[in-house]
Design an enzyme around this catalytic site. Structure first.
Site, short mmCIF file in Angstrom:
data_model
loop_
_atom_site.label_atom_id
_atom_site.label_comp_id
_atom_site.label_asym_id
_atom_site.label_seq_id
_atom_site.Cartn_x
_atom_site.Cartn_y
_atom_site.Cartn_z
N GLU A 169 39.80 -75.33 38.27
CA GLU A 169 41.11 -75.77 38.76
C GLU A 169 42.10 -74.61 38.93
OE1 GLU A 169 41.92 -78.55 39.91
OE2 GLU A 169 40.49 -79.99 39.14
N GLU B 238 21.76 -76.07 23.84
CA GLU B 238 22.88 -75.65 23.00
C GLU B 238 22.40 -74.98 21.71
OE1 GLU B 238 24.67 -78.92 20.13
OE2 GLU B 238 24.69 -79.66 22.20
#
Length: 304
Positions: free
Chosen positions: A85, A116
């Site tokens: 963004e 992960e």
């Protein structure tokens, strides 16, 4: 490791929601909403640490460094979201703020099992990104223990980069590897262990604060207007016109004309209107003032 997870706040059973599966739809929503109300206060408690992190990021970016968000699962997705963004909102180069998730871009849509837990994978990512002492690495992990994030932070420190942790528990493994750790502890989740809920909301708020405040300090905002936005579609073009018109007081038609002359650069259009300078002169003065519009306008006023 099992004992470690058992002691995490994010893994505790929420006594306030134990009968949520027997509630009506309205009751379920009110319970979730009531729990969400706890998040802003928890973020507020961490503002002193968030402030330190912002200054670390700002000092890096103003000197040509980059910010790298690195996380896994929900945490990784939120980092990628915030990074993506920045270019349309603040007109930044996509390389300035980057989001990386364990498992790569496919993990944005599909869970990639086990990624992960890859400590070496996190370290390898840092090396592949070419991270240096000029940069900042922010590791995001609700538990504060995701090996992928720990590996990235450890390698970042070896590279000399500044390190920030964003977690949802106190006294985590991440804290040991960071210059500053932001621990927003929101309490047990509505659904036990589902950190996409309150923990994820807290992380989103923190990421908003980190980049927004750093960009304001970099001069990307005039008043509360996003004057460096990139007008890449009709909505953003309309917003750019309204920003120019609101700041300068000119008509929408005049604002559109100056935007055309400024090649859709709202900051440059405002500079031209407010100072009477032509495009080249306005560009040079903005560059002299490191893109800070208010300072550039004041610079002109001093010479009058």
């Amino acid at each position: 490791m099992e004992n470690y997870f058992a002691g995490l706040t994010t893994e505790e059973v929420n006594l306030e929601t134990m009968e949520i599966d027997e509630c009506s739809t309205d009751q379920m929503l009110r319970i979730i909403n009531q729990q969400d109300m706890l998040v802003p206060a928890a973020v507020k408690n961490e503002i002193p640490n968030i402030s330190i992190a912002v200054d670390i990021i700002y000092n890096s970016l103003k000197d040509g460094g980059k910010l790298f968000y690195i996380g896994a699962g929900t945490s990784g997705r939120l980092g990628v979201l915030d990074a993506s963004e920045c270019p349309p909102t603040f007109g930044t180069d996509p390389e300035m703020v980057q989001g990386h998730i364990a498992g790569g871009d496919i993990a944005l849509r599909t869970a990639v099992e086990g990624c992960e837990d890859d400590f070496d994978g996190g370290a390898k990512l840092v090396r592949e990104c070419g991270i240096t002492a000029k940069d900042v690495v922010a590791g995001i992990t609700a538990s504060g223990s995701a090996p992928f994030v720990l590996g990235a932070l450890e390698e970042a420190r070896i590279c000399g980069a500044a390190t920030i942790g964003i977690v949802n528990n106190y006294n985590t493994k991440v804290e040991e590897k960071c210059d500053i750790c932001i621990a927003v502890v929101v309490g047990p989740e509505v659904i036990t262990g589902s950190t996409r809920l309150k923990s994820g909301t807290a992380q989103k708020l923190v990421l908003n604060m980190l980049t927004t405040t750093a960009m304001i300090k970099l001069g990307k905002v005039y008043g509360n207007m996003m004057v460096d936005l990139k007008a890449t579609n009709k909505k953003l073009l309309d917003r750019a016109k309204r920003i120019v018109s609101t700041v300068t007081g000119v008509t929408d038609e005049t604002a559109a004309g100056y935007l055309d002359m400024a090649q859709m650069n709202a900051k440059l259009a405002i500079m031209m209107i407010e100072t009477g300078l032509n495009r080249r002169e306005a560009e040079e003065l903005l560059e002299k003032n490191n893109g800070r519009l208010k300072e550039a306008i004041r610079d002109v006023a001093k010479k009058v």
